[in-house]
Design an enzyme around this catalytic site. Sequence first.
Site, PDB file in Angstrom:
ATOM      1  CG  HIS A 146      97.758  86.636  76.941  1.00 18.60           C
ATOM      2  ND1 HIS A 146      97.541  87.576  76.928  1.00 18.60           N
ATOM      3  CD2 HIS A 146      98.292  85.923  78.047  1.00 18.60           C
ATOM      4  CE1 HIS A 146      97.470  88.418  77.938  1.00 18.60           C
ATOM      5  NE2 HIS A 146      98.457  87.285  79.087  1.00 18.60           N
ATOM      6  NE  ARG A 147      95.046  86.477  82.502  1.00 17.70           N
ATOM      7  CZ  ARG A 147      95.691  87.540  82.200  1.00 17.70           C
ATOM      8  NH1 ARG A 147      95.413  88.595  81.495  1.00 17.70           N
ATOM      9  NH2 ARG A 147      97.196  87.258  82.329  1.00 17.70           N
TER      10      ARG A 147
ATOM     11  CG  ASP B 246     102.058  80.408  85.440  1.00 13.26           C
ATOM     12  OD1 ASP B 246     101.830  81.811  85.865  1.00 13.26           O
ATOM     13  OD2 ASP B 246     103.305  80.208  85.227  1.00 13.26           O
ATOM     14  CB  SER B 247      99.834  84.632  81.534  1.00 15.44           C
ATOM     15  OG  SER B 247      99.377  85.634  83.198  1.00 15.44           O
TER      16      SER B 247
ATOM     17  CE  LYS C 131      98.131  86.373  85.460  1.00 15.17           C
ATOM     18  NZ  LYS C 131      98.142  85.483  86.407  1.00 15.17           N
TER      19      LYS C 131
ATOM     20  CB  SER D  55      94.650  84.780  90.764  1.00 17.07           C
ATOM     21  OG  SER D  55      95.351  86.419  90.278  1.00 17.07           O
TER      22      SER D  55
ATOM     23  CE1 TYR E  65     108.269  92.637  81.992  1.00 20.60           C
ATOM     24  CE2 TYR E  65     106.624  91.080  83.158  1.00 20.60           C
ATOM     25  CZ  TYR E  65     107.675  91.066  82.519  1.00 20.60           C
ATOM     26  OH  TYR E  65     108.682  91.102  83.342  1.00 20.60           O
TER      27      TYR E  65
END
Length: 199
Positions: A183-184, A73-74, A12, A7, A157
């Site tokens: 989520h990560r 990927d998110s 991130k 990335s 976001y």
Amino acid sequence: MKIVLASNNQGKIKEFKKLLPNDEVFAFSEILGKLEIEEDKDTFKGNAIKKAQTIYDELQKIGFGEVLVISDDSGISVPILNNAPGVYSARYAGLKASDKENNLKLIDELNKLGVDKTAAFYTACIAMVYKNEVYTVHGFMYGEVLNKELGENGFGYDPLFIPKGFSKTLGQLEFEVKQEFSHRNNALKLAKKVLDVIL
């Protein structure tokens, strides 16, 4: 363990370094320089695997040695918008769109429907390539998306999203708070279980 992140997203990279404090974590660009990987798959999993495998293959070409490549990927999905932006989250407002531009596009789409707040969820797929084997896990975070930005923390976001059980957006919450249920981080907890077995 040498871990290379597939990335260039500074947000991130910072997050992964905080989440993996005991490992040597590099962004791939520190080793390979500029390298464009087209995210042309139609799932988070497809894009995550493509990025991780591409970087792994490039590192093998230069004889980097034993390495674990991690990519993720998110994105955010809004059911009322047919799960958009989904895999297009990073380029919702265009290929080189900024976080601000993407946020404004999502706000605009919600306003077209006359919606102030609606259900949404984040998905993170983490792909790991080690000794040329591919492993994937998914993490999720549920909540609501707003038609306005609140808060300066985080990236993407975050200023629009209120996680379930909270009254503030991710943009208003401290990193230490949101990392517990992001989520990560949920995906990373599963990834660590995989790594405990394969490493």
